[in-house]
Enzyme design. Structure first.
Site, short mmCIF file in Angstrom:
data_model
loop_
_atom_site.label_atom_id
_atom_site.label_comp_id
_atom_site.label_asym_id
_atom_site.label_seq_id
_atom_site.Cartn_x
_atom_site.Cartn_y
_atom_site.Cartn_z
CG ASP A 77 -13.82 -19.32 17.76
OD1 ASP A 77 -14.12 -20.52 17.64
OD2 ASP A 77 -13.87 -18.50 16.81
CB SER A 93 -10.91 -19.72 16.16
OG SER A 93 -10.83 -18.94 17.31
NE ARG A 137 -9.49 -9.14 21.25
CZ ARG A 137 -10.01 -7.92 21.11
NH1 ARG A 137 -9.67 -6.96 21.93
NH2 ARG A 137 -10.86 -7.68 20.16
C1 BG6 Z 1 -14.09 -12.70 19.30
C2 BG6 Z 1 -13.53 -13.84 20.10
O1 BG6 Z 1 -14.83 -11.86 20.13
O2 BG6 Z 1 -14.92 -13.22 18.30
C3 BG6 Z 1 -12.75 -14.75 19.17
O3 BG6 Z 1 -12.71 -13.36 21.13
C4 BG6 Z 1 -13.62 -15.22 18.06
O4 BG6 Z 1 -12.24 -15.85 19.88
C5 BG6 Z 1 -14.24 -14.03 17.37
O5 BG6 Z 1 -12.89 -15.99 17.15
C6 BG6 Z 1 -15.20 -14.47 16.31
O6 BG6 Z 1 -15.67 -13.38 15.58
P1 BG6 Z 1 -14.93 -12.76 14.32
O7 BG6 Z 1 -15.95 -11.96 13.68
O8 BG6 Z 1 -13.79 -11.97 14.86
O9 BG6 Z 1 -14.47 -13.93 13.50
C1 GLC Z 2 -14.12 -22.02 11.67
C2 GLC Z 2 -13.27 -22.93 12.51
C3 GLC Z 2 -13.90 -23.16 13.86
C4 GLC Z 2 -14.21 -21.83 14.51
C5 GLC Z 2 -15.07 -21.00 13.59
C6 GLC Z 2 -15.42 -19.64 14.17
O1 GLC Z 2 -15.28 -22.70 11.39
O2 GLC Z 2 -13.07 -24.16 11.85
O3 GLC Z 2 -13.03 -23.88 14.68
O4 GLC Z 2 -14.85 -22.04 15.71
O5 GLC Z 2 -14.42 -20.83 12.36
O6 GLC Z 2 -14.29 -18.86 14.36
#
Ligand code: BG6
Ligand code: GLC
Ligand code: BG6
Ligand code: GLC
Length: 904
Positions: free
Chosen positions: A637, A583, A519
């Site tokens: 994240d 992330s 995003r």
């Molecule tokens: C989102 C965040 O809401 O959730 C991201 O903006 C994050 O940064 C993500 O990585 C984690 O959830 P998922 O289910 O999308 O991996």
């Molecule tokens: C994985 C990544 C970590 C992140 C998590 C959630 O574990 O290594 O950095 O925070 O996923 O997205």
């Protein structure tokens, strides 16, 4: 003279009759027993009355009786009745009456029954070893079903009953104790799959022959009943659909003094001399282990009063336990005119009797066993009426599977029992069928019926606390200067030193890469009267060939999407500060330098690990040359989430993600972070807890499915904790379990379709859909039908069950690791109670219907000395990334100003 003798005899007779009359129960009294039992059944089922209920109504997690499709070869143990037995049970597919069993009885000496727990379990394992030798099966690792005829809460022994009293067992996990004894012997291995009460084993054994059998009764050494109860009535277990077998443990009835009116002084004496005084009062009036004792107490009393054995109390009569059930049964088998036969039985017991004596002894036995059968009948009447009402029926037809020496050997017990049930539950037609094969077969059937992996995935709080302690150690290793280089949980400093303070403002761009969506956002933070945030965002695709291709292509793609976004926002000519939520685990030496340590989750682009992602992105942007960007901060994240939530709640000091991946960050005292200089204040640490277990610390709780998932992943051997809990793997875990169960004929009548065998066909969102409380089963049917397996109703229930186990395990494990962080925060603050907020995000947490509640509940249980607010990040991590960027750009401005003043 004659009249004097006659009078004496008459008055003696009256004394005897009066004594025995205390054992006679009128219909009204029996109806009262039935009514009181009913009250206790309800109290045991209800959450708020359960703790004080005398009838414990223990959930068994057995959801259905066998349907004849079970198959396989199982080992079974049968402990707690008259005999200890080891068995092998072979069930052939799809056919009833196709069970073959081989068994051997082993003795358990009294000193072992009442010795130490370790001795008892070592003895059991020794018997298994002997049996495996005898069968020539030492090298086949068989699944084991364990009929363990004592009250258990899941797999924890609540308390010993009957003749057992081994130390250090009560409150402990029976599976663990057996597993440890197997380990100690170090000779063979077994998969301990199910712990089954004998009532449940008996019900299953009988249900295999008669599908109407939904009650199991033991009238043997002990006394107990189980039956199929509606899930919605079992408040201790989540879920409302279908049924579950409840082990009533009705032997405890009366522990709250509510049947004192019918207990006699002899009952009290027997109780007082037992291994568990005050406990199992109903059992002590109804089961084989105690009936003989009651008889003996009466005989002693009558003898003392000169009414029996010419007033002489022999050593024999003083011996506890001389009247076994089998003698009681023998004595009652002969009518009084065969008194010489009676006499010879008494003689074999070492009791020298006259003809009159033997007749009196027989009467005593009759009174005691009659009352026992009537009481069991009254209890049973309460149960069948409850089942009838559960189903809203005027009339119920049901079958009770029965086992136990008292029922089998006693000449009248079963008849009186049945008569009583007929009288007290006139609207029920109750059939009793005898379990011919004991409960071992039922245990094997359960082992086959319920999923075999239930026990490996279900953790006691004790295990969770242990995992919590392990993670706590991992955190310390990650923080310590000496230990960090080899630590698995990396505890990465983020250079974020505080949560938003409300003074942030500006116009920012945030990139959010690594979750389920890529995003790009524009975040405007203004500060008129109060701080307000405006956000616009767009999702961009990240095709698999890009995230698995070369790193330069990946960053070209990111740069291209950013260009497109700026174009649309008409800001291509501006150089806005950019915050980058990336992330993945990164090593920072400052906010805008982030070296990717290793890819996780779905990403595997080449040439990026070990590189600074800011440099890579800048290079890609420069290469394009159509816009400029100022990447000011890279945040994980978890950090973005903590900052987003911190914007609304100043107390937020933990951020966790339970989504595609899983991870947590929290505010640590700088003085504890050896990797960063300085001792004042705090810094956010990105724990990267997904790697917990990569050094083998979690091997004892990983299952064969976890190993299979790992083998098929992009990063084998890494992120082992993440692979047990996060959304990217959960659906796949369930799929692997279903495949295995189907292969063993436990599901879908053994049908395996190509779809079911396709990786990724069962997604985490399906787990969420199936676990919805109302439409879950319908969803299961839809989803499974799409996989081509034509599921039956039972299949759907079983699949729902598998989903629940897997997702529950995830919530429990996260509760343990989060618990470790919380206790650390509490210790850091040196306060007796922790009040804090956890910012949280991720699709699994958000979409799964039960997940958040289970997580919160377990955290509260594991860290009782805390008040934790769980705050869902509604707006993703982009807002938080912008907050960090705001802070970074302010710092950059200040530095620039200082720089320019010092130059001029
Ligand atoms: C989102 C965040 O809401 O959730 C991201 O903006 C994050 O940064 C993500 O990585 C984690 O959830 P998922 O289910 O999308 O991996
Ligand atoms: C994985 C990544 C970590 C992140 C998590 C959630 O574990 O290594 O950095 O925070 O996923 O997205
Ligand atoms: C046996 C079952 O047949 O009966 C055991 O296999 C059960 O599991 C036993 O405990 C109960 O009867 P008793 O009389 O042996 O206690
Ligand atoms: C005791 C046990 C119970 C068992 C019964 C019959 O009551 O507590 O679990 O079912 O004996 O063996």
């Amino acid at each position: 003279m004659v009249t004097a003798v006659a009078q004496r005899l008459a008055s003696q007779r009256k004394e005897i009759d009066d004594t025995l009359a205390t054992f006679t129960l009128s219909t009204t009294q029996l109806q009262e027993v039935k009514a009181k039992m009913r009250v206790e059944l309800e109290r045991g089922l209800k959450k708020d009355t359960h703790p004080t209920a005398s009838v414990k109504m223990l959930p068994t997690y057995v959801y259905r009786t066998p349907d004849g499709t079970e198959r396989g070869k199982y080992l079974a143990l049968d402990l707690g009745g008259t005999n200890f037995r080891v068995l092998v049970v072979k069930i052939r597919t799809g056919m009833r009456n196709s069970v073959r069993m081989y068994n051997k009885i082993y003795a358990i000496p009294l000193e072992i029954m009442q010795g130490t727990g370790e001795e008892l379990f070592d003895h059991i394992v020794q018997c298994i070893s002997d049996f495996l030798d005898y069968m020539g099966m030492k090298n086949t690792r068989l699944p084991l079903g364990f009929t363990f005829s004592f009250p258990c809460n899941q797999t924890d022994l609540v308390s010993w009953t009957k003749g057992f009293k081994a130390t250090d067992c009560e409150g402990y996990d029976v599976v663990d104790m057996l597993r440890e004894a197997i380990k100690r012997r170090n000779e063979f291995d077994l998969d301990i799959v199910a712990i089954v009460n004998d009532t449940v084993g008996t019900m299953m054994t009988c249900a295999y022959e008669d599908p109407k059998c939904q009650i199991g009764l033991i009238a043997g050494t002990g006394s107990n009943v189980c039956y199929m109860e509606e899930m919605k009535n079992i408040e201790l277990v989540e879920g409302d659909e279908g049924q579950m077998c409840v082990n009533t443990e009705w032997g405890g009835f009366g522990e709250n003094d509510n049947i004192e009116d019918i207990r006699t002084r002899y009952d009290r004496e027997v109780d007082g001399g037992s291994l568990n005084p005050g406990k199992q009062r109903f059992e002590k009036m109804t089961s084989g282990m105690y009936l003989g004792e009651i008889v003996r107490q009466i005989l002693i009393d009558l003898t003392k009063r000169g009414l029996l054995f010419r007033g002489r109390i022999t050593e024999r009569l003083k011996t506890k336990g001389i009247f076994e059930t089998k003698f009681l049964s023998q004595i009652e088998r002969y009518s009084s005119h065969l008194w010489h036969k009676l006499r010879s039985i008494l003689q074999s017991l070492g009791l020298d009797s006259t003809c009159d004596d033997s007749i009196i002894v027989k009467e005593v036995c009759g009174a005691v066993s009659r009352r026992a059968a009537q009481l069991c009948g009254a209890g049973m009447a309460a149960i069948v009426d409850k089942i009838r009402e559960n189903r809203g029926l005027d009339h119920l037809e049901i079958t009770v599977g029965v086992d136990g020496t008292l029922y089998k050997l006693h000449p009248h017990f079963s008849t009186i029992l049945k008569d009583t049930v007929r009288e007290l539950a006139p609207n029920c037609k109750v059939d009793f069928i005898l379990s011919e094969d004991g409960s071992g077969k039922g245990a094997a059937l359960i082992t086959a019926v319920i999923d075999k992996y239930l026990y490996a995935m279900r953790f006691s709080d004790e295990t969770l606390r242990d995992i919590m302690a392990r993670f706590r150690r991992e955190m310390e290793n990650g923080l310590g200067g000496d230990t960090n280089p080899t630590a698995t949980v990396k505890m990465l400093p983020t250079f974020v030193r505080s949560i938003p303070d409300g003074s942030e403002k500006g116009d920012f761009i945030a990139l959010d890469l690594g979750g389920s969506n890529f995003r790009i956002l524009r975040v405007k933070v203004s500060h008129e009267k109060k701080q307000t945030v405006q956000m616009e965002s767009q999702i961009y695709e990240t095709p698999e060939d890009i995230i698995h291709g070369s790193g330069s292509r990946l960053f070209d793609h990111v740069a291209e999407c950013l260009g497109d976004f700026m174009e649309k926002q008409k800001i291509k000519d501006k150089k806005l500060p950019v915050g980058f939520t990336f992330s993945f685990p990164c090593a920072h030496s400052k906010l805008d330098e982030a070296v990717l340590l290793t890819w996780t989750k779905r990403f595997k682009a080449s040439g990026v690990e070990g590189m600074d992602v800011v440099k890579l992105l800048n290079k890609a942007i420069k290469k394009r040359g159509d816009y400029d960007a100022d990447i000011m901060a890279v945040v994980n994240d978890t950090v973005g989430t903590m900052m987003t939530c911190g914007f609304d709640d100043q107390r937020c000091e933990v951020g966790i993600i339970i989504g595609t991946g899983t991870n947590a960050c929290y505010m640590e005292e700088l003085r504890h972070i050896d990797m960063v200089e300085g001792d004042e204040g705090r810094m956010c640490i990105n724990t990267e807890w997904g790697a917990f277990g990569d050094d083998g610390t979690l091997e004892d709780i990983r299952t064969e499915f976890d190993r299979e998932i790992d083998r098929g992943s992009l990063n084998p051997g890494k992120q082992l904790f993440e692979k047990m809990v996060s959304g990217m793997y959960m659906g796949e875990l369930v799929r692997l379990i279903l495949v295995k169960m189907a292969k063993e004929g436990l599901l879908f009548e053994g049908r395996i379709t190509p779809e079911l065998l396709t990786k990724g066909k069962f997604e985490t969102k399906h787990v969420s859909a199936i676990e919805k409380s109302k439409e879950g089963l319908t969803k299961a049917k839809e989803i499974l039908t799409r996989l081509g397996v034509e599921p039956s109703e039972d299949d759907c229930i079983a699949v729902q069950h598998v989903c629940a186990i897997v997702s529950f395990r995830s919530a429990n494990l996260i509760a343990a690791t989060l618990g470790a962080i919380l206790t650390r925060l509490k210790d850091n603050k040196n306060s007796p109670r922790l009040r804090t907020t956890v910012g949280i995000d991720g699709s699994l947490y958000k979409m799964h219907p039960q997940y958040s509640r289970r997580l919160h509940k377990t955290v509260r249980r594991l860290v009782p000395e805390s008040d934790v607010r769980f705050l869902l990040s509604e707006s993703g991590s982009g807002k938080g990334a912008a907050m960090v960027t705001a802070w970074a750009s302010r710092l950059a401005d200040q530095t620039r100003q200082i720089h320019s003043t010092s130059i001029s």
